[in-house]
Design a protein around this motif. Sequence first.
Motif, PDB file in Angstrom:
ATOM      1  N   PHE A  15     -28.075  16.973  -1.790  1.00  0.00           N
ATOM      2  CA  PHE A  15     -27.742  17.748  -2.987  1.00  0.00           C
ATOM      3  C   PHE A  15     -27.210  16.838  -4.086  1.00  0.00           C
ATOM      4  N   PHE A  16     -26.336  15.909  -3.720  1.00  0.00           N
ATOM      5  CA  PHE A  16     -25.747  14.996  -4.700  1.00  0.00           C
ATOM      6  C   PHE A  16     -26.839  14.180  -5.393  1.00  0.00           C
ATOM      7  N   ALA A  17     -27.805  13.697  -4.625  1.00  0.00           N
ATOM      8  CA  ALA A  17     -28.883  12.893  -5.197  1.00  0.00           C
ATOM      9  C   ALA A  17     -29.780  13.730  -6.104  1.00  0.00           C
ATOM     10  N   PHE A  75     -22.584  25.286  -2.420  1.00  0.00           N
ATOM     11  CA  PHE A  75     -21.234  25.834  -2.338  1.00  0.00           C
ATOM     12  C   PHE A  75     -20.187  24.734  -2.194  1.00  0.00           C
ATOM     13  N   TYR A  76     -20.559  23.630  -1.606  1.00  0.00           N
ATOM     14  CA  TYR A  76     -19.623  22.520  -1.442  1.00  0.00           C
ATOM     15  C   TYR A  76     -19.281  21.899  -2.793  1.00  0.00           C
ATOM     16  N   PHE A  77     -20.282  21.744  -3.655  1.00  0.00           N
ATOM     17  CA  PHE A  77     -20.077  21.086  -4.948  1.00  0.00           C
ATOM     18  C   PHE A  77     -19.854  22.078  -6.090  1.00  0.00           C
ATOM     19  N   LEU A  78     -19.716  23.357  -5.793  1.00  0.00           N
ATOM     20  CA  LEU A  78     -19.592  24.357  -6.851  1.00  0.00           C
ATOM     21  C   LEU A  78     -18.420  24.074  -7.802  1.00  0.00           C
ATOM     22  N   LEU A 119     -23.695  26.505 -16.110  1.00  0.00           N
ATOM     23  CA  LEU A 119     -22.603  27.399 -15.719  1.00  0.00           C
ATOM     24  C   LEU A 119     -23.159  28.715 -15.180  1.00  0.00           C
ATOM     25  N   GLY A 120     -24.102  29.296 -15.911  1.00  0.00           N
ATOM     26  CA  GLY A 120     -24.678  30.555 -15.456  1.00  0.00           C
ATOM     27  C   GLY A 120     -25.473  30.407 -14.181  1.00  0.00           C
ATOM     28  N   LEU A 121     -26.191  29.307 -14.066  1.00  0.00           N
ATOM     29  CA  LEU A 121     -27.004  29.065 -12.877  1.00  0.00           C
ATOM     30  C   LEU A 121     -26.143  28.993 -11.625  1.00  0.00           C
ATOM     31  N   PHE A 122     -25.029  28.255 -11.703  1.00  0.00           N
ATOM     32  CA  PHE A 122     -24.189  28.070 -10.520  1.00  0.00           C
ATOM     33  C   PHE A 122     -23.146  29.162 -10.359  1.00  0.00           C
ATOM     34  N   SER A 123     -23.184  30.181 -11.237  1.00  0.00           N
ATOM     35  CA  SER A 123     -22.337  31.349 -10.961  1.00  0.00           C
ATOM     36  C   SER A 123     -22.869  32.129  -9.764  1.00  0.00           C
ATOM     37  N   LEU A 124     -24.153  31.933  -9.445  1.00  0.00           N
ATOM     38  CA  LEU A 124     -24.816  32.583  -8.307  1.00  0.00           C
ATOM     39  C   LEU A 124     -24.691  34.099  -8.375  1.00  0.00           C
ATOM     40  N   THR A 125     -24.755  34.621  -9.602  1.00  0.00           N
ATOM     41  CA  THR A 125     -24.778  36.070  -9.825  1.00  0.00           C
ATOM     42  C   THR A 125     -26.053  36.412 -10.579  1.00  0.00           C
TER      43      THR A 125
END
Length: 299
Positions: A15-17, A75-78, A119-125
């Motif tokens: 994920f980091f890469a 979820f780890y890097f959220l 921001l919206g993408l990683f809100s996971l809503t």
Amino acid sequence: MWCNFLPENVQIWLFFAFFFSFAVKVPMIPVHVWLPEAHVEAPTAGSVLLAGILLKLGGYGMIRFLVPLFPFGTFYFLPFVYVISLLGVLYTSAVTVRQVDLKKIIAYSSVGHMNFVTLGLFSLTFNGLSGSIFLMLSHGIVSSALFICIGILYDRYKTRVLFYYGGLTTVMPLFSTFFLILTLANMGLPGLSNFVGEILVLLGVFAGNGVTAFLAAIGTILGGIYSIWLYNRLVFGQFNSNILTTYSDLNKREFFILAMLSFISLFFGIFPNGILNVLYSPIMYNILFIYNDYLLFYY
């Protein structure tokens, strides 16, 4: 999918890469500095393609590949993604106020809007994801049109330095009108397309973290500050006839290009369901809710 069976530590590294590969394209802090310089050096057509299409590849990669492939890493890097996205929104909005090159002003504004997308993408809503896609499409229209406006000025006056301009409303009334519409769209005025994407992103982020949504809303206030200040210094005041010796308003080709892009922003600002109904279709519904399937797998 095979990624469900990857060990958690492997997902974290992958994920980091993948994330930083896409973050360069978005771009996000601290890998954002290439974009203003690229816009400054590029011709108008290059800036339009870069803002309208190429920047969206980073957001597409995150939506289509990053989160579905590495749910645990997401979820780890959220918290980390939230922090650098907020920095991107707030920092670039503040930096934009201090710019004097017209292209750099629009370029830094683009960085802020694209960090709003993450921001919206990683809100996971559902609201956040819909808003991020809508904002990417709207940004491609509005930002491209603003770069065309800057290109029109450069073709006439051969300078992008803001201090040389002023009073354009007296000699270029059509240009000033379209630039006003696009400036209001860029700052997220209700009734124009950027507002729909930004409000959906804020609603999605607020559902998960109210503090993050509050800080992101400050970024929209800063966006209004630099947008209004830019328009005021460019269009109003006294026309600098000593430096801007020749002038002409929009020709037919420029008029129809700006009219079409302004109409699209206005139309989807008033009737956003033209895009949102597509996002609610079964295909997009599965893409947007694929995250919930991974939630069920891990929790």
